[in-house]
Design an enzyme around this catalytic site. Sequence first.
Site, PDB file in Angstrom:
ATOM      1  N   LYS A  54     -24.209 -34.438 -25.484  1.00  0.00           N
ATOM      2  CA  LYS A  54     -24.771 -35.698 -26.089  1.00  0.00           C
ATOM      3  C   LYS A  54     -23.453 -36.604 -26.318  1.00  0.00           C
ATOM      4  O   LYS A  54     -23.530 -37.657 -25.989  1.00  0.00           O
ATOM      5  CB  LYS A  54     -25.084 -35.156 -27.803  1.00  0.00           C
ATOM      6  CG  LYS A  54     -26.509 -34.703 -27.768  1.00  0.00           C
ATOM      7  CD  LYS A  54     -26.813 -34.146 -29.079  1.00  0.00           C
ATOM      8  CE  LYS A  54     -28.394 -33.387 -29.149  1.00  0.00           C
ATOM      9  NZ  LYS A  54     -28.383 -32.812 -30.077  1.00  0.00           N
ATOM     10  N   GLN A  98     -26.074 -30.627 -35.652  1.00  0.00           N
ATOM     11  CA  GLN A  98     -26.652 -29.783 -34.846  1.00  0.00           C
ATOM     12  C   GLN A  98     -27.486 -28.474 -35.390  1.00  0.00           C
ATOM     13  O   GLN A  98     -26.670 -27.885 -36.125  1.00  0.00           O
ATOM     14  CB  GLN A  98     -25.743 -29.288 -33.782  1.00  0.00           C
ATOM     15  CG  GLN A  98     -26.188 -28.684 -32.645  1.00  0.00           C
ATOM     16  CD  GLN A  98     -27.042 -29.496 -31.747  1.00  0.00           C
ATOM     17  OE1 GLN A  98     -27.050 -30.721 -31.316  1.00  0.00           O
ATOM     18  NE2 GLN A  98     -28.323 -28.728 -31.393  1.00  0.00           N
ATOM     19  N   ASP A 121     -31.122 -38.612 -36.077  1.00  0.00           N
ATOM     20  CA  ASP A 121     -32.214 -37.518 -35.594  1.00  0.00           C
ATOM     21  C   ASP A 121     -33.783 -37.994 -36.200  1.00  0.00           C
ATOM     22  O   ASP A 121     -34.712 -37.468 -35.504  1.00  0.00           O
ATOM     23  CB  ASP A 121     -31.770 -36.259 -36.021  1.00  0.00           C
ATOM     24  CG  ASP A 121     -30.752 -35.528 -35.208  1.00  0.00           C
ATOM     25  OD1 ASP A 121     -31.101 -35.696 -33.935  1.00  0.00           O
ATOM     26  OD2 ASP A 121     -30.129 -34.748 -35.627  1.00  0.00           O
TER      27      ASP A 121
END
Length: 288
Positions: A54, A98, A121
């Site tokens: 990412k 994460q 997200d």
Amino acid sequence: MAAQIIDGKALSLIIQAELALDASAMLKETGTKPGLAAVLVGDNPASQVYVRNKQKACEKAGFESWLYKLDAKSTQEDLLNLISKLNHDPKVHGILVQLPLPKHLNTDLILDAVTALKDVDGFGPENLGLLTSGRPRLLPCTPHGVLVMLQRYNIPVAGKHVVVLGRSTIVGKPMGLILLQNGIDATVTICHSKTANLKEITRQADILVAAIGRACFVTADMVKPGAVVIDVGINRKDDGKLVGDVDYEQVLPLCGAITPVPGGVGPMTITMLLHNTLLAARLQSKAL
Ligand code: NDP
């Protein structure tokens, strides 16, 4: 006719190049670079790889990216303090925590602490609530990536019967909600581990999205000939090979189009994270 292979890797490169142009235009116009802060707790090897990928994608597209690595033994308070600091940092437009987090931490509480405009997200209650009420804003990256793949490959969705396997908050459920939006207009069935007569349902799908986390679960007898098959699953076999939730070799000859694993939905997830970070930067500049 041979099935069309939906190449998520190639499509991602195209969309990431478009995002890089948008980011460079934003920098010229406003002096702002979209910035993503990634928070990694502990040393889960898969999570380290995901975060690194990412970050690399961010840097390639001209975004700012920061990594905050916390010890596996970090407390809830340590994490909440860091998120509060990032929430208030004007250079940070997106915050990515994460998952999975170590078991002693309350994942819901921590994700809820990310301020809604930086929730890139799209898992937080405000963004999911907006999606549910038909006012989508920051969409969860994986199901959004699936939609964009279908759109960019000109696969018709309106009026089609889409069967989604899996009802998680990060993939299955928002996938169904996205496909139900006005203007997208799919007819959606969501299945899960308690669904009866699963095969009968999946065989009715014009588009089948598999997101259950079971290697090669979807076999040829579960797929209608000519159907579009989207494989979200990422499963590592004993020999180290990555496979999806679909038995690719079996399903390929009979379906109309299919995503491979790797190189299908995975790269699109990262691309939609960049999309959300840019969108979050725009939303925050408007909110000032
Ligand atoms: P979860 O474990 O959170 O959810 C799995 C879902 O599948 C649950 O709803 C479960 O049902 C359902 N399920 C499990 N077994 C069956 C079965 N035999 N029949 C029908 N339904 C079943 O997984 P995620 O949604 O987080 O992830 C799914 C997969 O997608 C994983 O392989 C994951 O690695 C992958 N993934 C890939 C991403 C990418 O970028 N490509 C991103 C995110 C995930 P129930 O609710 O009843 O338990």
